[in-house]
Scaffold this active site. Structure first.
Site: not given
Ligand code: FAD
Length: 446
Positions: A11, A21, A38, A42, A69, A79, A432
């Site tokens: 996200a 962009r 990044s 999954c 970039r 944070v 089908w």
């Molecule tokens: P995250 O990827 O959790 O990133 C959040 C980041 O915020 C982390 O790096 C964390 O360190 C950082 N952060 C948190 N708090 C703070 C703070 N206070 N200060 C600074 N940094 C902070 N989804 C699917 O759709 N299909 C799949 O097959 C799938 N397989 C998965 C398999 C595994 C093993 C796992 C763990 C997840 C899987 N997922 C899958 C889920 C998918 O990976 C997540 O939905 C996605 O990574 C979410 O992204 P995000 O950016 O919301 O959160």
């Protein structure tokens, strides 16, 4: 304008890229407490299994690529506070231990989820793991060297993917699940048993209805104590669910939804002005039920981040919500669902009906065809499609769930699905297709 993003994975980095962009003049800074941004979490189970060569292969963009970039990235920066009145955050640098205050004009909380660790899992014992990020994966990978017996706790999709991965690494695997069946939240009863059968066909010892009471071992884990006895294990993976990271949102005074995740509007704005939230820590709307839900998945996180990025940069974009589409593979079985199961629909008091069709995923006379099972659920009276569940012995075959997912977003009927002009050639489907057969049957029975 200064856009500050907390969390640098799906996200957070989608938001940063989009904002960059659309608004070349904005200053954009991402604070990430970990050491990687990044990457595709999954893919972690597939590095463990060996299908993906290295953890590094999961990384899509490095900090230096992002900096090139014009996106500032501060790794190892956590944070720890938000002051919305002053429009500042407090940041602790893990390297120096120093805390500083940083201003923002727009703030995005993209902090994800954390694995649930029951009390018994909060242990210094070696060999006990969760799997959320690359360091978790590296620790698990190291722990597997020399190990012979693994115990996976939790029969959700991550536990099921890991059962396959550990088996591929040559370990004997016991999978413990508290509920009556594996994949319990994803599928209806009956279909769950097919998933379990697939695991058992590959010698995974699946034990459902088992409650974990504790772990045994001195320095390293030797077993899992349960209400049904001791399971011996050199490696234990705890995959019993996740909880949204909402501490910062709470500190900012942002409203949480009933799910416990951050409540936002369609522009990903929280209840606090200039504070946005996106990704796994955030609720959204289910387009079939119109209810607020927390379904933490990769595409949803990327898409929410993109929407937040547009809006923080001064544009106007809306997140349409989700239909609850999920897919995974365990051994030779593909499993997918979208929308509501019959059980979901019953729990919501909908007048729903499901039909089941078992067929082949492509022309039955074709040597590579495999069985596929489709359960389609619809609403009596309106004829509306509510959901689909698919199990395919050619795992890729269940990707046809996307056809139903696309229609659910449009509130289509079973007749609409039956009328869809799907692609056909013998190596891909039957003339089908199983989806069309199921739609026809559902339409008639509704
Ligand atoms: P995250 O990827 O959790 O990133 C959040 C980041 O915020 C982390 O790096 C964390 O360190 C950082 N952060 C948190 N708090 C703070 C703070 N206070 N200060 C600074 N940094 C902070 N989804 C699917 O759709 N299909 C799949 O097959 C799938 N397989 C998965 C398999 C595994 C093993 C796992 C763990 C997840 C899987 N997922 C899958 C889920 C998918 O990976 C997540 O939905 C996605 O990574 C979410 O992204 P995000 O950016 O919301 O959160």
């Amino acid at each position: 304008m200064r856009i500050v993003i907390v969390g640098g994975v799906a996200a957070g980095m989608s938001a940063a890229s989009r904002a960059r962009r659309l608004n070349p003049d904005a200053q954009i800074v991402v604070f990430e407490r970990g050491e990687t941004i990044s990457y595709g979490a999954c893919g972690l189970p597939y590095v463990i299994s060996g299908e993906v060569a290295t953890f590094g292969d999961l990384i899509a963009r490095t900090p230096s690529q992002m900096r090139a970039r014009g996106i500032g990235v501060r790794l190892g920066h956590e944070v720890t506070g938000v002051d919305p009145r002053a429009a500042t955050i407090t940041v602790t640098d893990h390297g120096s231990g120093r805390s500083t205050t940083e201003p923002y004009d727009r703030l995005l909380l993209a902090t994800g989820v954390s694995p649930v660790r029951p009390d018994w899992a909060r242990t210094p014992l070696g060999g006990v793991h969760v799997l959320r990020d690359i360091p978790d994966g590296e620790a698990l990978d190291a722990s597997l060297r020399g190990a012979r017996r693994a115990c996976v706790i939790g029969g959700g999709y991550i536990g099921l993917e890991l059962a396959e991965a550990l088996h591929a690494r040559g370990l004997s695997v016991v999978l413990l699940e508290k509920g009556p069946e594996v994949a319990g939240r994803m599928l209806d009863t009956g279909l769950q048993a097919q998933v379990r059968a697939e695991l058992e066909r590959h010698s995974v010892d699946v034990r459902c209805g088992v409650t974990v009471q504790g772990l045994t071992g001195q320095d390293r884990v030797t077993g899992v104590q349960t209400d049904h006895g001791l399971v011996r294990a050199d490696v234990v993976i705890v995959a019993v669910g996740v909880k949204p990271n909402v501490t910062l949102a709470q500190a900012a005074g942002a409203r949480l939804g009933k799910s416990g995740a951050v409540a936002v509007n369609a522009r990903q704005e929280t209840s606090v002005p200039s504070v946005y939230s996106a990704g796994d820590n955030t609720e959204t709307v289910h387009r079939v039920t119109r209810r607020r839900v927390h379904i933490p998945l990769g595409l949803t996180a990327n898409r929410m981040g993109r929407i937040a990025g547009v809006n923080m940069a001064g544009g106007d974009a809306r997140f349409p919500g989700v239909v609850g589409t999920g897919i995974f593979r365990t051994f030779g079985l593909g499993v997918a669902r979208t929308g509501l199961t019959q059980a979901d629909a019953d729990a919501l008091g909908l007048n729903a009906l499901s039909v089941d069709v078992t067929s082949t995923d492509h022309a039955g006379y074709h040597r590579s065809s495999r069985p596929i099972h489709v359960r389609l659920t619809g609403e009596r009276g309106t004829g509306r499609l509510l959901g689909a569940q698919l199990l395919g012995h050619n795992p890729l075959s269940v990707k046809r769930v996307d056809v139903v997912a696309a229609l659910l977003g449009e509130r289509a009927t079973a007749q609409d699905l039956f009328d869809a002009d799907l692609a056909y050639a013998p190596p891909f489907s039957s003339v089908w297709d199983v989806l069309l057969v199921a739609a026809d049957r559902l339409h008639r029975e509704l």
